[in-house]
Design an enzyme around this catalytic site. Structure first.
Site, PDB file in Angstrom:
ATOM      1  N   ASP A  13       0.798  -1.229   0.000  1.00  0.00           N
ATOM      2  CA  ASP A  13       0.000   0.000   0.000  1.00  0.00           C
ATOM      3  C   ASP A  13       0.830   1.279   0.000  1.00  0.00           C
ATOM      4  OD1 ASP A  13      -2.187  -1.718   0.157  1.00  0.00           O
ATOM      5  OD2 ASP A  13      -2.163  -1.697   2.348  1.00  0.00           O
ATOM      6  N   LYS A  16       1.829   2.083  -5.146  1.00  0.00           N
ATOM      7  CA  LYS A  16       2.372   1.502  -6.392  1.00  0.00           C
ATOM      8  C   LYS A  16       1.409   1.710  -7.557  1.00  0.00           C
ATOM      9  CE  LYS A  16       2.455  -2.499  -4.340  1.00  0.00           C
ATOM     10  NZ  LYS A  16       2.114  -2.087  -2.955  1.00  0.00           N
ATOM     11  N   LYS A  18      -0.773   4.126  -8.067  1.00  0.00           N
ATOM     12  CA  LYS A  18      -0.716   5.505  -8.559  1.00  0.00           C
ATOM     13  C   LYS A  18       0.524   5.716  -9.427  1.00  0.00           C
ATOM     14  CE  LYS A  18       0.312  10.149  -7.610  1.00  0.00           C
ATOM     15  NZ  LYS A  18       0.451  11.341  -6.797  1.00  0.00           N
ATOM     16  N   ALA A  39      -4.052  -7.854  -3.884  1.00  0.00           N
ATOM     17  CA  ALA A  39      -3.610  -6.478  -4.078  1.00  0.00           C
ATOM     18  C   ALA A  39      -4.803  -5.535  -4.166  1.00  0.00           C
ATOM     19  CB  ALA A  39      -2.792  -6.390  -5.374  1.00  0.00           C
ATOM     20  N   GLY A  40      -4.573  -4.302  -3.774  1.00  0.00           N
ATOM     21  CA  GLY A  40      -5.571  -3.250  -3.948  1.00  0.00           C
ATOM     22  C   GLY A  40      -4.813  -2.001  -4.335  1.00  0.00           C
ATOM     23  N   HIS A  41      -4.850  -1.645  -5.618  1.00  0.00           N
ATOM     24  CA  HIS A  41      -4.072  -0.517  -6.122  1.00  0.00           C
ATOM     25  C   HIS A  41      -5.019   0.609  -6.529  1.00  0.00           C
ATOM     26  CE1 HIS A  41      -0.526  -3.406  -7.217  1.00  0.00           C
ATOM     27  NE2 HIS A  41      -0.818  -3.399  -5.943  1.00  0.00           N
ATOM     28  N   ARG A 142       2.938 -29.093  -7.357  1.00  0.00           N
ATOM     29  CA  ARG A 142       2.730 -29.621  -8.717  1.00  0.00           C
ATOM     30  C   ARG A 142       1.361 -30.283  -8.909  1.00  0.00           C
ATOM     31  NH1 ARG A 142       8.415 -32.466  -8.370  1.00  0.00           N
ATOM     32  NH2 ARG A 142       7.494 -32.776  -6.315  1.00  0.00           N
ATOM     33  N   GLN A 223       1.942  -6.124  -3.355  1.00  0.00           N
ATOM     34  CA  GLN A 223       2.530  -6.345  -2.031  1.00  0.00           C
ATOM     35  C   GLN A 223       3.876  -5.605  -1.936  1.00  0.00           C
ATOM     36  OE1 GLN A 223       1.258  -9.539  -3.694  1.00  0.00           O
ATOM     37  NE2 GLN A 223      -0.591  -8.619  -2.933  1.00  0.00           N
ATOM     38  N   THR A 238       3.256 -12.631   2.485  1.00  0.00           N
ATOM     39  CA  THR A 238       2.399 -13.228   1.464  1.00  0.00           C
ATOM     40  C   THR A 238       3.160 -14.405   0.863  1.00  0.00           C
ATOM     41  OG1 THR A 238       0.930 -12.740  -0.398  1.00  0.00           O
ATOM     42  CG2 THR A 238       3.125 -11.702  -0.455  1.00  0.00           C
ATOM     43  N   THR A 300      -9.588  -5.129   1.768  1.00  0.00           N
ATOM     44  CA  THR A 300     -10.398  -5.677   2.863  1.00  0.00           C
ATOM     45  C   THR A 300     -11.075  -4.587   3.712  1.00  0.00           C
ATOM     46  OG1 THR A 300      -8.464  -5.704   4.312  1.00  0.00           O
ATOM     47  CG2 THR A 300      -8.909  -7.719   3.080  1.00  0.00           C
ATOM     48  N   PRO A 303      -8.556  -1.271   8.989  1.00  0.00           N
ATOM     49  CA  PRO A 303      -7.689  -0.129   9.304  1.00  0.00           C
ATOM     50  C   PRO A 303      -6.228  -0.555   9.220  1.00  0.00           C
ATOM     51  CG  PRO A 303      -9.022  -0.772  11.221  1.00  0.00           C
ATOM     52  CD  PRO A 303      -9.393  -1.688  10.105  1.00  0.00           C
ATOM     53  N   ASP A 332       2.565  14.633   1.794  1.00  0.00           N
ATOM     54  CA  ASP A 332       1.548  15.609   2.219  1.00  0.00           C
ATOM     55  C   ASP A 332       0.902  15.232   3.549  1.00  0.00           C
ATOM     56  OD1 ASP A 332       0.618  13.513   0.293  1.00  0.00           O
ATOM     57  OD2 ASP A 332      -1.367  14.205   0.936  1.00  0.00           O
TER      58      ASP A 332
HETATM   59  P1  GDP Z   1      -0.749   0.307  -3.504  1.00  0.00           P
HETATM   60  O1  GDP Z   1      -1.338  -0.968  -3.026  1.00  0.00           O
HETATM   61  O2  GDP Z   1       0.727   0.368  -3.292  1.00  0.00           O
HETATM   62  O3  GDP Z   1      -1.114   0.649  -4.919  1.00  0.00           O
HETATM   63  O4  GDP Z   1      -1.373   1.448  -2.587  1.00  0.00           O
HETATM   64  P2  GDP Z   1      -2.935   1.607  -2.182  1.00  0.00           P
HETATM   65  O5  GDP Z   1      -3.671   2.129  -3.343  1.00  0.00           O
HETATM   66  O6  GDP Z   1      -3.421   0.380  -1.523  1.00  0.00           O
HETATM   67  O7  GDP Z   1      -2.807   2.663  -1.009  1.00  0.00           O
HETATM   68  C1  GDP Z   1      -2.283   3.943  -1.232  1.00  0.00           C
HETATM   69  C2  GDP Z   1      -3.377   4.977  -0.881  1.00  0.00           C
HETATM   70  O8  GDP Z   1      -2.795   6.249  -0.799  1.00  0.00           O
HETATM   71  C3  GDP Z   1      -4.441   5.080  -1.958  1.00  0.00           C
HETATM   72  O9  GDP Z   1      -5.659   5.413  -1.342  1.00  0.00           O
HETATM   73  C4  GDP Z   1      -3.952   6.230  -2.827  1.00  0.00           C
HETATM   74  O10 GDP Z   1      -5.018   6.912  -3.476  1.00  0.00           O
HETATM   75  C5  GDP Z   1      -3.314   7.109  -1.799  1.00  0.00           C
HETATM   76  N1  GDP Z   1      -2.161   7.901  -2.262  1.00  0.00           N
HETATM   77  C6  GDP Z   1      -1.183   7.551  -3.135  1.00  0.00           C
HETATM   78  N2  GDP Z   1      -0.245   8.514  -3.185  1.00  0.00           N
HETATM   79  C7  GDP Z   1      -0.632   9.478  -2.341  1.00  0.00           C
HETATM   80  C8  GDP Z   1      -0.060  10.712  -1.920  1.00  0.00           C
HETATM   81  O11 GDP Z   1       1.015  11.117  -2.333  1.00  0.00           O
HETATM   82  N3  GDP Z   1      -0.754  11.443  -0.973  1.00  0.00           N
HETATM   83  C9  GDP Z   1      -1.943  11.017  -0.460  1.00  0.00           C
HETATM   84  N4  GDP Z   1      -2.539  11.770   0.445  1.00  0.00           N
HETATM   85  N5  GDP Z   1      -2.511   9.843  -0.832  1.00  0.00           N
HETATM   86  C10 GDP Z   1      -1.847   9.101  -1.744  1.00  0.00           C
HETATM   87  P1  IMO Z   2      -0.904  -4.213  -2.256  1.00  0.00           P
HETATM   88  O1  IMO Z   2      -0.500  -4.724  -3.625  1.00  0.00           O
HETATM   89  C1  IMO Z   2      -0.917  -4.725   2.029  1.00  0.00           C
HETATM   90  C2  IMO Z   2      -0.891  -8.819   3.529  1.00  0.00           C
HETATM   91  C3  IMO Z   2      -2.102  -9.324   4.269  1.00  0.00           C
HETATM   92  C4  IMO Z   2      -1.445 -10.288   5.223  1.00  0.00           C
HETATM   93  C5  IMO Z   2      -0.344 -10.907   4.380  1.00  0.00           C
HETATM   94  C6  IMO Z   2      -0.716 -12.229   3.742  1.00  0.00           C
HETATM   95  O2  IMO Z   2      -2.191  -3.476  -2.274  1.00  0.00           O
HETATM   96  O3  IMO Z   2       0.211  -3.458  -1.647  1.00  0.00           O
HETATM   97  P2  IMO Z   2      -2.290 -12.908   1.704  1.00  0.00           P
HETATM   98  O4  IMO Z   2      -3.736 -12.682   1.469  1.00  0.00           O
HETATM   99  O5  IMO Z   2      -1.413 -12.300   0.646  1.00  0.00           O
HETATM  100  O6  IMO Z   2      -1.930 -14.334   1.962  1.00  0.00           O
HETATM  101  O7  IMO Z   2      -1.964 -12.133   3.088  1.00  0.00           O
HETATM  102  O8  IMO Z   2      -0.046  -9.959   3.371  1.00  0.00           O
HETATM  103  N1  IMO Z   2      -1.154  -8.284   2.189  1.00  0.00           N
HETATM  104  C7  IMO Z   2      -1.107  -6.990   1.882  1.00  0.00           C
HETATM  105  N2  IMO Z   2      -0.925  -5.916   2.660  1.00  0.00           N
HETATM  106  N3  IMO Z   2      -1.056  -4.572   0.696  1.00  0.00           N
HETATM  107  C8  IMO Z   2      -1.212  -5.641  -0.096  1.00  0.00           C
HETATM  108  O9  IMO Z   2      -1.205  -5.563  -1.437  1.00  0.00           O
HETATM  109  C9  IMO Z   2      -1.285  -6.927   0.488  1.00  0.00           C
HETATM  110  N4  IMO Z   2      -1.469  -8.174   0.014  1.00  0.00           N
HETATM  111  C10 IMO Z   2      -1.374  -9.001   1.052  1.00  0.00           C
HETATM  112  O10 IMO Z   2      -2.774  -8.283   4.927  1.00  0.00           O
HETATM  113  O11 IMO Z   2      -0.828  -9.581   6.268  1.00  0.00           O
HETATM  114 MG    MG Z   3      -2.851  -1.630  -1.751  1.00  0.00          MG
END
Ligand code: GDP
Ligand code: IMO
Ligand code: MG
Length: 428
Positions: A13, A16, A18, A39-41, A142, A223, A238, A300, A303, A332
């Site tokens: 998180d 990546k 963005k 993943a959640g991007h 396998r 991740q 993971t 998910t 928090p 920021d």
């Molecule tokens: P990822 O999994 O690495 O792609 O990151 P996520 O999308 O899960 O989490 C990053 C969060 O921070 C998202 O809600 C983005 O919209 C937000 N975000 C990314 N870059 C910035 C930044 O520079 N400033 C702020 N305030 N939010 C950001």
């Molecule tokens: P992105 O790509 C943050 C964490 C889970 C758990 C551990 C194992 O958005 O950065 P899994 O379901 O992969 O077996 O869970 O890894 N986890 C992440 N934490 N960002 C992620 O992806 C994650 N993908 C898995 O919360 O601790």
């Molecule tokens: Mg994420």
């Protein structure tokens, strides 16, 4: 040839998605090479929010191809749902392809993930319950089902039968849960294969041809290194290799083809799920950062735990990845929160001061971070677009990171929107 790899350096998180979106405007290929829909991007285009789980974040503006390579584990139902969501927003998805070699997340993987976590209670990993671990286990054992198998009815049936014999016995005898029906799963996955057949290709051939043709290729990590199966805080990790090295096995790319290795880190640290987190702030300040930074999981909704920037773990992550360009996001969020701390060393149980990461996850719980305190800044920096517009103390914060790691920060992100970046050097 120009290849770019975007990987996370902390616990996921970092932003990546963005950064991939920004870079994908100039990419001819955007490739996911590991992980799955855990993943959640998140990408913001104006006020519109897109959350990509399985699709490469390049799907929004890459004019070329978006590829889900062999190292990814694919839940076909999640894939279709995501394609439908993107298309409902008026975007095209006919440039998205999946490797024939990619393994399929089956319903029994998701159930195994869920039941194990339930059983482990307080010691659970805190997985996303998407079936990631059990699917990779089957790949290594396998006995996995690959995307190509969805296109061959007899192979598919045989593999489902074989797998369910064992999995059903675990469900029934060990977890005391209902068993799954071969026929039902076979029919469902055969139909999914039929629906996806035009997207299932030999992605390693495509990618290597693109390398030979000097295309711009972007590899998008999911991740992060501290969740890496080998180099993260095992077992709180993971089940894949989210490192730059993972690109080679996860996409079929030779190591010599990797050029720009971009590591993304937040200006502070977050972690979702269990496991050690030396610089965690379990106090009001941690809660403030969570609220200001909107630190709630994109997959998910959980928090995220928050804490100070940890340069000891960041150094470990940069070393394993061979990072040559850093991105710092969410600077920021640190505006107006007072003095700032950055961990530069750890104090071990026996009082030793170290500046390297440990393989002992149990010991790490007792390590105490040693901080360098830096002056903060009060100004809102979300509108800054050049490095000179940043307050002096924000620049000092960035330069402290660069000096410690010996790697330059090429992009500072100052907001979630696509355009909220300070780009210090053009990579393309
Ligand atoms: P990822 O999994 O690495 O792609 O990151 P996520 O999308 O899960 O989490 C990053 C969060 O921070 C998202 O809600 C983005 O919209 C937000 N975000 C990314 N870059 C910035 C930044 O520079 N400033 C702020 N305030 N939010 C950001
Ligand atoms: P992105 O790509 C943050 C964490 C889970 C758990 C551990 C194992 O958005 O950065 P899994 O379901 O992969 O077996 O869970 O890894 N986890 C992440 N934490 N960002 C992620 O992806 C994650 N993908 C898995 O919360 O601790
Ligand atoms: Mg994420």
């Amino acid at each position: 040839m120009s290849t770019y790899v975007v990987v996370g350096l902390q616990y996921g998180d970092e932003g990546k998605g963005k950064i991939t979106d920004v870079l994908s405007a100039k990419s001819e290929y955007v490739v996911r090479f590991q992980g799955g829909d855990n993943a959640g991007h998140t990408v913001y285009v104006g006020d519109e929010k897109f959350v990509l789980h399985l699709l490469p974040s390049g799907v929004l503006q890459c004019k070329g191809k978006c590829i889900i390579a062999n190292g990814v584990v694919v839940n076909p139902k999640a894939f279709i749902k995501e394609i439908e969501t993107i298309e409902s927003k008026g975007l095209k998805t006919d440039h998205v392809f999946i490797s024939r070699r990619a393994h399929v997340i089956m319903p029994y993987h998701i159930l195994l993930d869920t039941y194990r976590e339930e059983e482990n209670g307080a010691t659970q990993i805190g997985t996303t319950k998407k079936g990631i671990g059990p699917c990779y286990e089957d790949k290594i054992a396998r006995v996995g089902i690959r995307m190509i198998d969805l296109l061959n009815p007899s192979v598919l049936r045989e593999k489902i039968e074989k797998n369910l014999k064992i999995k059903n016995s675990i469900f029934e005898k060990y977890f005391e849960k209902p068993t799954l029906d071969v026929e039902e799963i076979y029919n469902e996955f055969l139909a999914l294969g039929e629906r996806l057949k035009d997207r299932i290709v030999d992605t390693e051939l495509e990618i290597n041809e693109a390398i030979r043709d000097n295309k711009n290729i972007l590899f998008e990590g999911a991740q992060a290194l501290m969740l890496d199966i080998d180099f993260g805080t095992y077992p709180y990790v993971t089940s894949s290799s989210p490192s730059t090295g993972g690109v080679c096995t996860g996409a079929g790319v030779p190591p010599t083809a990797l050029q720009n290795l971009i590591g993304v880190a937040k200006a502070y640290t977050t972690r979702v799920g269990n496991g050690p987190f030396p610089t965690e702030l379990e106090n009001e300040l941690g809660e403030n950062i969570r609220q200001i930074g909107g630190e709630f999981g994109a997959t998910t909704g959980r928090p995220r735990r928050t804490g100070w920037l940890d340069l000891v773990s960041l150094k470990h992550a940069c070393m394993i990845n061979g990072i040559n360009n850093l991105v710092i996001t969410k600077l920021d969020v640190l505006s107006n929160i007072g003095k700032l701390k950055i961990a530069t060393h750890y104090k071990t149980e026996d009082g030793k001061i170290i500046d390297y990461f440990t393989s002992s996850t149990t010991k790490l719980y007792n390590y105490e971070p040693i901080y360098q305190e830096l002056e903060g800044w009060e100004e809102d920096i979300t509108k800054a677009r050049s490095y000179d517009e940043l307050p002096t103390n924000a620049k000092k914060y960035i330069e402290f990171i660069e000096n410690y790691l010996g790697i330059s920060v090429y992009l500072v992100s100052v907001g979630p929107e696509r355009s909220q970046n300070i780009i210090r050097k053009e990579l393309f």
